[in-house]
Scaffold this active site. Structure first.
Site, PDB file in Angstrom:
ATOM      1  N   GLY A  15     113.543  88.727  79.008  1.00 15.31           N
ATOM      2  CA  GLY A  15     114.543  87.724  78.959  1.00 15.31           C
ATOM      3  C   GLY A  15     114.632  86.898  80.184  1.00 15.31           C
ATOM      4  O   GLY A  15     114.799  87.576  81.325  1.00 15.31           O
ATOM      5  N   GLY A 126     111.210  96.710  81.292  1.00 13.70           N
ATOM      6  CA  GLY A 126     109.985  96.569  80.909  1.00 13.70           C
ATOM      7  C   GLY A 126     108.923  95.829  81.644  1.00 13.70           C
ATOM      8  O   GLY A 126     107.715  96.453  81.985  1.00 13.70           O
ATOM      9  N   THR A 147     117.814  90.852  85.648  1.00 17.97           N
ATOM     10  CA  THR A 147     118.179  91.072  84.251  1.00 17.97           C
ATOM     11  C   THR A 147     119.820  90.701  84.380  1.00 17.97           C
ATOM     12  O   THR A 147     120.380  91.200  85.378  1.00 17.97           O
ATOM     13  CB  THR A 147     117.994  92.433  83.816  1.00 17.97           C
ATOM     14  N   ASP A 149     121.899  92.089  82.547  1.00 14.01           N
ATOM     15  CA  ASP A 149     122.322  93.298  82.242  1.00 14.01           C
ATOM     16  C   ASP A 149     122.807  94.313  83.066  1.00 14.01           C
ATOM     17  O   ASP A 149     123.572  95.024  83.010  1.00 14.01           O
ATOM     18  CB  ASP A 149     121.362  93.811  81.051  1.00 14.01           C
ATOM     19  N   ARG A 184     146.838  86.235  67.948  1.00 16.97           N
ATOM     20  CA  ARG A 184     145.553  86.734  67.277  1.00 16.97           C
ATOM     21  C   ARG A 184     144.901  88.040  68.168  1.00 16.97           C
ATOM     22  O   ARG A 184     145.297  87.900  69.435  1.00 16.97           O
ATOM     23  CB  ARG A 184     144.692  85.790  67.026  1.00 16.97           C
ATOM     24  N   MET A 191     126.373  90.046  75.794  1.00 11.69           N
ATOM     25  CA  MET A 191     125.114  91.000  75.692  1.00 11.69           C
ATOM     26  C   MET A 191     125.260  92.151  76.803  1.00 11.69           C
ATOM     27  O   MET A 191     126.193  92.617  77.322  1.00 11.69           O
ATOM     28  CB  MET A 191     124.008  90.075  76.293  1.00 11.69           C
ATOM     29  N   ARG A 193     122.495  95.016  76.411  1.00 12.49           N
ATOM     30  CA  ARG A 193     121.623  96.006  75.609  1.00 12.49           C
ATOM     31  C   ARG A 193     122.450  97.211  75.807  1.00 12.49           C
ATOM     32  O   ARG A 193     123.472  97.374  75.300  1.00 12.49           O
ATOM     33  CB  ARG A 193     120.377  96.176  76.440  1.00 12.49           C
ATOM     34  N   ARG A 287     139.644  86.993  65.088  1.00 20.50           N
ATOM     35  CA  ARG A 287     138.562  86.382  65.258  1.00 20.50           C
ATOM     36  C   ARG A 287     137.544  86.710  66.251  1.00 20.50           C
ATOM     37  O   ARG A 287     137.697  87.434  67.217  1.00 20.50           O
ATOM     38  CB  ARG A 287     139.064  84.803  65.653  1.00 20.50           C
ATOM     39  N   HIS A 293     123.361  84.287  74.172  1.00 22.15           N
ATOM     40  CA  HIS A 293     122.441  83.648  74.931  1.00 22.15           C
ATOM     41  C   HIS A 293     122.959  82.630  75.810  1.00 22.15           C
ATOM     42  O   HIS A 293     122.632  82.159  76.899  1.00 22.15           O
ATOM     43  CB  HIS A 293     121.268  82.953  74.222  1.00 22.15           C
TER      44      HIS A 293
HETATM   45  O1  F6P Z   1     117.843  91.954  78.540  1.00 23.81           O
HETATM   46  C1  F6P Z   1     118.584  90.595  78.516  1.00 23.81           C
HETATM   47  C2  F6P Z   1     119.066  90.489  77.143  1.00 23.81           C
HETATM   48  O2  F6P Z   1     119.729  89.070  77.261  1.00 23.81           O
HETATM   49  C3  F6P Z   1     120.029  91.613  76.477  1.00 23.81           C
HETATM   50  O3  F6P Z   1     121.342  91.469  77.127  1.00 23.81           O
HETATM   51  C4  F6P Z   1     119.683  91.009  74.900  1.00 23.81           C
HETATM   52  O4  F6P Z   1     119.933  92.455  74.280  1.00 23.81           O
HETATM   53  C5  F6P Z   1     118.337  90.688  74.679  1.00 23.81           C
HETATM   54  O5  F6P Z   1     118.171  90.240  76.385  1.00 23.81           O
HETATM   55  C6  F6P Z   1     118.279  89.699  74.099  1.00 23.81           C
HETATM   56  O6  F6P Z   1     116.950  89.219  73.747  1.00 23.81           O
HETATM   57  P1  F6P Z   1     116.304  88.011  72.837  1.00 23.81           P
HETATM   58  O7  F6P Z   1     116.391  86.741  73.941  1.00 23.81           O
HETATM   59  O8  F6P Z   1     115.022  88.495  72.626  1.00 23.81           O
HETATM   60  O9  F6P Z   1     117.322  87.557  71.811  1.00 23.81           O
END
Ligand code: F6P
Length: 369
Positions: A15, A126, A147, A149, A184, A191, A193, A287, A293
């Site tokens: 990503g 990866g 990343t 993450d 609310r 994100m 993971r 909500r 992304h």
């Molecule tokens: O690893 C980065 C990341 O944005 C994660 O936080 C998320 O789970 C994944 O990639 C989303 O991947 P894709 O762009 O394939 O939806």
């Protein structure tokens, strides 16, 4: 293995994350000063494995014209993919189904054929596992940890994380006033993971009242109690930040799509389930905002730019010193090298005994336990 370097290549995989272009700029710039040629591989390794998709070439010779002015831009000028692992390359069969095939030997052969002496491989777990495998097959490789993450082991941080947290915090800031005005519960899904770094840091920075991370099995009754306590004290709104990998409901991960050949499962949707469950438990209007992304876009923060440039130049310095098979890593105050084999296949999750989790607790933030 230790012949002088003349030509190196850079690849960005997985990503995208803010700071990738800063790394490309830094690697190119430092390589030029070494007198090396610097090539860019398109879309991870697809530029080599699927040349037919690139009428103008899947591997390009980088130039000052190409890299000047890119360091502050999001994305990657080389493109990237998370469907191009050469070790498990998704390949369509005659019947239309996909199988995974190991095509890593083709990368090594390409480097030999084209006289490319080394690879700077920028990516997450990866991609760094691919870097390790290519190193084992004889390529000189230096990995650069990327990343949003922040889930890579053996480095204090990855570039991209700070920018993602900064943006998520700003979004949480903006949600406070609307949550308060309407009394609310706002659930914000981020994100990350299988790790809760983004949720935890953005939640603390943005003043969330509850933060749910994958490292803690969340009890939604505890979260509902926190919301009702606030109500009783006259603060009739709440911000709940949820990591996409959080496990609140029967320990089941919520998926946007299951894994398939060459592609990992996609997380997403847990925020909606949690909002529903909290609305049922509290009776409050609820909500959901999924940042998704958006966290990967935009300009890298100043910190990410500096880290990315330090990583990129450190990767070139490592190669110039005859060092490969390593990942550059931030070990404050310096960038150091760690063996790729110590990184490949490892994940860094939020330590529950660390002071950041304790900070959240001491601030009265509910962590769902
Ligand atoms: O690893 C980065 C990341 O944005 C994660 O936080 C998320 O789970 C994944 O990639 C989303 O991947 P894709 O762009 O394939 O939806």
């Amino acid at each position: 293995m230790n012949t002088p370097l003349r030509r190196i290549a850079i690849s960005t995989g997985g990503g995208d994350a803010p700071g990738l272009n800063a790394v490309i700029y830094a690697v190119f710039s430092a390589a030029m000063r070494q007198g090396w040629e610097c090539l860019g591989i398109r879309d991870g390794f697809n530029g080599i494995l699927q040349p037919q998709h690139y009428p103008h070439g899947g591997v390009e010779r980088l130039s000052w014209e190409r890299v000047r002015g890119i360091a502050h831009l999001g994305g990657t000028i080389l493109g990237t993919t998370n469907r191009g692992d050469p070790l498990r390359f998704p390949t369509q069969q005659a019947d239309g189904t996909f199988v995974e095939i190991d095509r890593s030997d083709e990368i090594v052969a390409y480097f030999e054929r084209e006289g490319i002496d080394a690879l700077v491989c920028v990516g997450g777990d990866g991609t760094l596992a691919i870097a390790h495998a290519l190193q084992q097959k004889g390529l000189r490789v230096v990995g650069v940890p990327k990343t949003i993450d922040n889930d890579l082991d053996k480095t204090f941080t990855t570039f991209g994380f700070d920018s993602a947290v900064a943006f998520a915090s700003e979004c949480i800031d903006r949600l406070h006033s609307t949550a308060q005005s309407h009394e609310r519960v706002m659930v914000v899904e981020v994100m990350g993971r299988y790790a809760g770094w983004i949720a935890l840091h953005a939640g603390i920075a943005g003043g969330a009242h509850a933060i749910l991370i994958p490292e803690i099995d969340a009890d939604l009754d505890a979260v509902a109690r926190k919301i009702m306590q606030r109500d009783e004290q006259g603060r009739r709104y709440a911000l709940v930040v949820v990591a996409e990998g959080a496990l609140p409901l029967n320990g089941q991960r919520v998926l946007a799509a299951p894994g398939q050949a060459g592609q990992a499962e996609r997380l997403g949707g847990v925020g909606e389930s949690i909002a529903h469950a909290l609305a049922q438990r509290t009776g409050k209007d609820t909500r959901v905002v999924v940042l998704g992304h958006l966290l990967r876009g935009g300009s890298p923060s100043a910190l990410d730019r500096v880290v990315a440039k330090r990583f990129g130049t450190a990767a070139v310095r490592a190669l110039a010193q005859g060092v490969s098979g390593v990942m550059v890593s931030l070990a404050y105050p310096n960038v150091v090298h760690v063996p790729l084999q110590d990184v490949a296949g490892r994940m860094k999750r939020v330590p529950l005994d660390g002071d950041t989790v304790q900070t959240a607790r001491d601030l009265g933030i509910c962590l769902g336990d």
